[in-house]
Enzyme design. Structure first.
Site, mmCIF file in Angstrom:
data_model
loop_
_atom_site.group_PDB
_atom_site.id
_atom_site.type_symbol
_atom_site.label_atom_id
_atom_site.label_comp_id
_atom_site.label_asym_id
_atom_site.label_seq_id
_atom_site.Cartn_x
_atom_site.Cartn_y
_atom_site.Cartn_z
ATOM 1 N N CYS A 30 -54.467 -3.437 -46.080
ATOM 2 C CA CYS A 30 -54.661 -4.851 -45.809
ATOM 3 C C CYS A 30 -54.421 -5.689 -47.049
ATOM 4 C CB CYS A 30 -56.073 -5.105 -45.281
ATOM 5 S SG CYS A 30 -57.342 -4.411 -46.328
ATOM 6 N N CYS B 54 -53.217 2.212 -57.961
ATOM 7 C CA CYS B 54 -52.387 2.955 -57.019
ATOM 8 C C CYS B 54 -50.910 2.844 -57.402
ATOM 9 C CB CYS B 54 -52.586 2.435 -55.601
ATOM 10 S SG CYS B 54 -51.485 3.184 -54.384
ATOM 11 N N SER C 279 -37.517 -1.800 -49.139
ATOM 12 C CA SER C 279 -37.974 -1.292 -50.431
ATOM 13 C C SER C 279 -36.964 -0.385 -51.105
ATOM 14 C CB SER C 279 -39.313 -0.563 -50.257
ATOM 15 O OG SER C 279 -39.201 0.443 -49.263
ATOM 16 N N ASP D 96 -34.337 5.973 -50.229
ATOM 17 C CA ASP D 96 -35.517 5.532 -49.479
ATOM 18 C C ASP D 96 -36.749 5.716 -50.356
ATOM 19 O OD1 ASP D 96 -36.923 4.462 -47.406
ATOM 20 O OD2 ASP D 96 -36.607 6.109 -46.004
ATOM 21 N N ASP D 97 -37.872 5.086 -49.946
ATOM 22 C CA ASP D 97 -39.055 5.089 -50.806
ATOM 23 C C ASP D 97 -39.923 6.319 -50.650
ATOM 24 O OD1 ASP D 97 -41.054 4.400 -48.572
ATOM 25 O OD2 ASP D 97 -39.692 2.699 -48.495
ATOM 26 N N CYS E 278 -54.297 10.497 -48.688
ATOM 27 C CA CYS E 278 -54.961 9.481 -49.504
ATOM 28 C C CYS E 278 -56.247 9.050 -48.816
ATOM 29 C CB CYS E 278 -54.048 8.272 -49.697
ATOM 30 S SG CYS E 278 -54.838 6.901 -50.569
ATOM 31 N N CYS F 52 -53.368 6.089 -60.150
ATOM 32 C CA CYS F 52 -53.744 7.106 -59.177
ATOM 33 C C CYS F 52 -52.468 7.595 -58.508
ATOM 34 C CB CYS F 52 -54.708 6.557 -58.131
ATOM 35 S SG CYS F 52 -55.112 7.748 -56.831
ATOM 36 N N CYS G 58 -51.778 11.268 -53.972
ATOM 37 C CA CYS G 58 -50.990 11.696 -52.819
ATOM 38 C C CYS G 58 -49.839 12.601 -53.229
ATOM 39 C CB CYS G 58 -50.475 10.488 -52.037
ATOM 40 S SG CYS G 58 -49.532 9.306 -53.017
#
Length: 486
Positions: free
Chosen positions: A18, A256, A303, A365-366, A402, A453, A456
């Site tokens: 969010c 992050c 992205s 791609d991301d 995550c 961080c 992931c």
């Protein structure tokens, strides 16, 4: 890339939870400013939107499911009058979906109402929720954010000061949070001790204050960036100006890292680093780490485009726009036909055969989460005439779930945790597949601090992971890695 526009489908990528926005500006239309701020931050969540306004006596909230422009119209904004406001747009992670989960959440402190908006995910709300219920606190949703709002209310009643109530909440709850709170007369902003989720402060020309998840939220309302909210800090904005204090001691810095890869808008600046430039550098480094002979470099919108530009510049291979994105497709409750569902990628992305036919493509791609979207993308490009498709990913393999505000699957659903590179390449159908190294990703980000961080990718979590979350998210063999955590 995210192509999940079908009801009930989950996107095949890491998805942000969010965005939050807050403003203290007496004499300004704070609801309207918040509405525009949320539109600038809409990329961070499209399930619901809400605004709460303090008018000096009470707090009023208006929220509903849908995009910001679907939820708010002139009538709704005109009814929200005051000097302070907080806003929120949500992508459902902890607590599921539905109107009850939309934010801001309201909490009562005797006869005074406060409204809270939260970006992130808390990891230890189970026991806290049980305690609140035992104390007779009414919880209307299953979200961790409502738990935080109620804890602040309960602790403020006990301590008789809102700042002490916020501080107590920061001591009780663990995980990732960037939060804003509106009272009838003031705005509060605070951040977890590791600074996992972003939160920045800006100043309006008339002296008002703005807080936003990203600097693009400041830009749209004409606010000048001042600084970030520091990890563990509580900042209050009121008629007395801006007041700061340390709510809890700052811990290990752990912003992050995926904000730079995908979540943040490319025109935002995080921790002193422009997001666009960091993505371009990711592509440049990936070209050094994983070169391949090809005719064209292209990115998957949006992205992947800056990274593709960087890859092309470093490799000397021409850059081309070979995929068109339909920018007017968002989350929808309109049921598609079965044929459309089976070919969902074309609802959002469409190739340009005149550009790619007969060409050997490097496609940037991301991320890859489950691999299903990448598989559809490669098939679509080859159907359009691509001779070869070499997939290059500007994040490392996603191996771990995550728990800090990103919607990831359990470990058994992460393709990289279950397959070798060769197996993934065969499943996806590309001619070659390579990911940027974790070291390469870090070296592409020149922030004003070194702490990120990357759990992931690495499994190096910055907080304790409670046993129930381990049991849900990890392979059994990996739970033993965290066996000392309770």
């Amino acid at each position: 890339m995210s192509i999940s526009v079908m009801p009930g489908e989950r996107p095949d990528r890491l998805e942000e939870a969010c965005a939050v926005f807050g403003v203290f500006a007496p004499g300004e239309d704070v609801a309207r400013l918040t509405c525009f701020g949320l539109q600038a931050l809409q990329h961070r969540g499209q399930e619901s939107a809400g605004i709460a306004v303090g008018d000096g006596e009470t707090v009023m909230v208006y929220k509903d499911l849908g995009l910001v422009t679907q939820v708010f119209n002139e009538n709704a904004l005109s009814a929200l009058r005051g000097n302070v406001a907080v806003g929120h747009c949500r992508y459902a992670t902890a607590g599921g979906g539905g109107w009850e989960c939309s934010q801001p959440h309201i909490s009562a402190i005797d006869d005074v109402l406060i409204a809270l908006a939260h970006n992130g995910t808390l990891v230890n709300t189970g026991a806290v929720r049980a305690r609140l219920v035992g104390d007779g606190v009414d919880l209307r949703s299953n979200t961790d954010s409502e738990v935080a709002a109620k804890v602040i209310g309960q602790e403020t009643k006990r301590t008789h000061h809102l700042r002490d109530g916020i501080r107590s909440m920061m001591q009780i709850l663990e995980g990732a949070y960037a939060m804003v709170v509106a009272t009838p007369v003031s705005l509060y902003a605070f951040r977890d001790p590791n600074g996992i989720r972003p939160l920045c402060i800006g100043k309006l020309a008339n002296g008002g204050w703005v807080v936003a998840s990203e600097t693009c939220g400041l830009d749209i309302v004409g606010a000048e960036y001042v600084r970030d909210v520091e990890p563990g800090e509580i900042v209050r904005f009121s008629a007395d100006g801006m007041h700061s204090e340390q709510g809890v001691p700052a811990g290990k810095r752990a912003s992050c890292i995926f904000e730079y890869v995908y979540f943040a808008r490319p025109d935002s600046v995080l921790d002193g680093q422009g997001v666009y430039q960091s993505r371009r550098d990711m592509g440049r480094i990936l070209a050094q780490e994983a070169p391949v002979d090809a005719d064209l470099v292209m990115g998957v919108p949006d992205s992947g485009l800056p990274a593709a530009s960087g890859y092309a510049a470093e490799s000397g291979i021409p850059y081309a726009d070979g995929i068109v994105k339909n920018r007017y497709v968002g989350r929808s409750f309109i049921q598609p036909t079965q044929a459309m569902r089976q070919n969902a990628i074309r609802i959002k992305l469409n190739p340009l055969p005149s550009v790619i036919a007969g060409k050997r493509l490097i496609v940037i791609d991301d991320s890859i989460v489950r691999g299903n979207t990448s598989k559809k993308l490669v098939a679509m490009l080859k159907e359009a005439g691509a001779a070869e498709v070499h997939l290059r990913i500007v994040s490392p393999e996603v191996m771990w779930p995550c728990f800090y505000g990103i919607d990831t699957d359990t470990q058994d659903q992460l393709i990289a945790a279950n397959m070798t590179n060769e197996q993934m390449c065969e499943f996806i159908g590309c001619d070659s597949l390579a990911f940027i190294s974790l070291q390469g990703l870090h070296s592409a980000i020149h922030a004003n601090h070194p702490g990120f961080c990357d759990a992931c990718f690495s499994g190096d979590y910055v907080t304790d992971i409670p046993a129930p979350l381990q049991e849900k998210g990890f392979f059994e063999k990996n739970r033993r890695k965290f066996s000392s955590i309770s």
